[in-house]
Design an enzyme around this catalytic site. Sequence first.
Site, PDB file in Angstrom:
ATOM      1  N   LYS A   1      -3.081  -1.623   7.476  1.00 20.59           N
ATOM      2  CA  LYS A   1      -4.507  -1.336   7.444  1.00 20.59           C
ATOM      3  C   LYS A   1      -5.271  -2.187   8.442  1.00 20.59           C
ATOM      4  CE  LYS A   1      -8.439  -1.125   4.253  1.00 20.59           C
ATOM      5  NZ  LYS A   1      -8.880  -1.317   2.856  1.00 20.59           N
TER       6      LYS A   1
ATOM      7  N   ARG B   1      -0.807  -2.332  -7.058  1.00 20.55           N
ATOM      8  CA  ARG B   1      -1.220  -3.574  -6.387  1.00 20.55           C
ATOM      9  C   ARG B   1      -2.155  -4.386  -7.272  1.00 20.55           C
ATOM     10  NH1 ARG B   1      -0.866  -3.977  -0.965  1.00 20.55           N
ATOM     11  NH2 ARG B   1      -3.042  -4.546  -0.578  1.00 20.55           N
TER      12      ARG B   1
ATOM     13  N   TYR C   1      -9.148 -21.147   9.439  1.00 21.79           N
ATOM     14  CA  TYR C   1      -8.301 -22.234   8.986  1.00 21.79           C
ATOM     15  C   TYR C   1      -7.108 -21.760   8.166  1.00 21.79           C
ATOM     16  CZ  TYR C   1     -12.039 -25.296  10.546  1.00 21.79           C
ATOM     17  OH  TYR C   1     -12.964 -25.951  11.320  1.00 21.79           O
TER      18      TYR C   1
ATOM     19  N   HIS D   1      -1.883   3.374  -5.834  1.00 18.91           N
ATOM     20  CA  HIS D   1      -2.497   2.150  -5.308  1.00 18.91           C
ATOM     21  C   HIS D   1      -2.747   1.133  -6.407  1.00 18.91           C
ATOM     22  CE1 HIS D   1      -5.140  -0.346  -2.809  1.00 18.91           C
ATOM     23  NE2 HIS D   1      -4.695   0.347  -1.781  1.00 18.91           N
TER      24      HIS D   1
ATOM     25  N   HIS E   1      -3.860  -8.921   2.521  1.00 20.74           N
ATOM     26  CA  HIS E   1      -5.311  -8.965   2.626  1.00 20.74           C
ATOM     27  C   HIS E   1      -5.705  -9.977   3.698  1.00 20.74           C
ATOM     28  CE1 HIS E   1      -6.077  -7.362  -1.714  1.00 20.74           C
ATOM     29  NE2 HIS E   1      -5.782  -6.413  -0.861  1.00 20.74           N
TER      30      HIS E   1
ATOM     31  N   ARG F   1       0.862  -1.175   0.000  1.00 17.69           N
ATOM     32  CA  ARG F   1       0.000   0.000   0.000  1.00 17.69           C
ATOM     33  C   ARG F   1       0.901   1.228   0.000  1.00 17.69           C
ATOM     34  NH1 ARG F   1      -2.551  -3.566   3.647  1.00 17.69           N
ATOM     35  NH2 ARG F   1      -4.596  -4.260   2.878  1.00 17.69           N
TER      36      ARG F   1
END
Length: 399
Positions: free
Chosen positions: A269, A335, A369, A332, A359, A242
């Site tokens: 973030k 990305r 999991y 941005h 993310h 970012r």
Amino acid sequence: MRLTDTAIKNAKPREKDYKLFDGYGLHVLVTRSGSKLWRMKYRYRRREKLLSFGPYPLVTLKHAREKRDDARLMLLEDRDPSEEKKRARIERDRERAVTLGAVAQEYLKKLEKEGRAPATMKKLRWLVSLIEPQLAERPLQQIEAQDVLRLLRKVESNGTYETTRRLRSTIGSVFRFAIASGRASSDPTDALKGALIRPTVKSRSAILDRLEFGRLLNAIDGFSGQPATMHALQLLSLMAPRPGELRQAQWCEFDLENAVWRVPPERMKMRRPHRVPLATQCLGRLCDLRRHTGDSAFLFPSARNWRKPMSENTLNAALKRMGYGSDKITAHGFRATFSTLANESGLWHVDAVERALAHVEVNEVRRAYVRGEHWDERVEMAQWWADQVDAMRESSRSG
């Protein structure tokens, strides 16, 4: 004999205060000054007590009798009417003190203590400032959905639909914070879902064509502005972080010997620590950059003050200067280029790509999991991507 309005109106002051009785302890105290005050005498747990209902005729005979009957019901339930009256007054005073503005400021302080990013706090303070004074000074318990909607409609009328949506969300967060701390009973913004104009979702511009992306890379290499800005854009293309994470990066976070960049959680973030594997090309760029900015704690210090990072507008301004406006690509957007081409290659697990982008899995069950970093695969992918960047740069020169 029960009182009548005529009897009360005709009662004249005497040398001493006297009482006119109605029944069940209710009476009017007629003072020497001529005031007529409603009182109720009662016994609670063998103690004689007195309850005040206010002055006549402001409190009518009918109203006084209703208050008396309410007090008698409390006595049947073994509750002291005087204590109940005090408790209600204290509760009203407490509610008046718990205003939307006061709780909003308390909520912001909580988020600040939790380590929310300065940029996030700045936006939230701005959103809170949009709450009109007359609403901010209202007790939370007196604010209804229509009150909030009127405020949001004014903001919405300016065409700022996304701001309106965020303001509703922020006000809702303040109310939920108040509910959790026992100072509100409901969130009026719940009733407003679907009442506002939904903003059109617009993805950040990005270049997904390999040849065109290669041309951009060559344009960056030839950038004639500040060397630190050029290096920032080059590293942005290589690592796809970012922009804010890269812009505020500090030299102490980089372990060049082990080829890893450790981003602290307070700058992420999702407030989770993040590791970025460094390809050989990144190491070369960083060594070159150190000759320019190594005297600062920041990799990309401000040109005006080396104790601060570069401005958040610097990278997008540099892209625009090279002919790449926000309609083509933003800082941005690098990305999106990495994510699209990495996933399209079919070489890498989708979770590895997502971890590279820092993310967090949206599905709570799946997130429970999927906890690994896919580190080894990400190290290979980082080097693969850096090689792809070089190949796209070279291809565009001969294309």
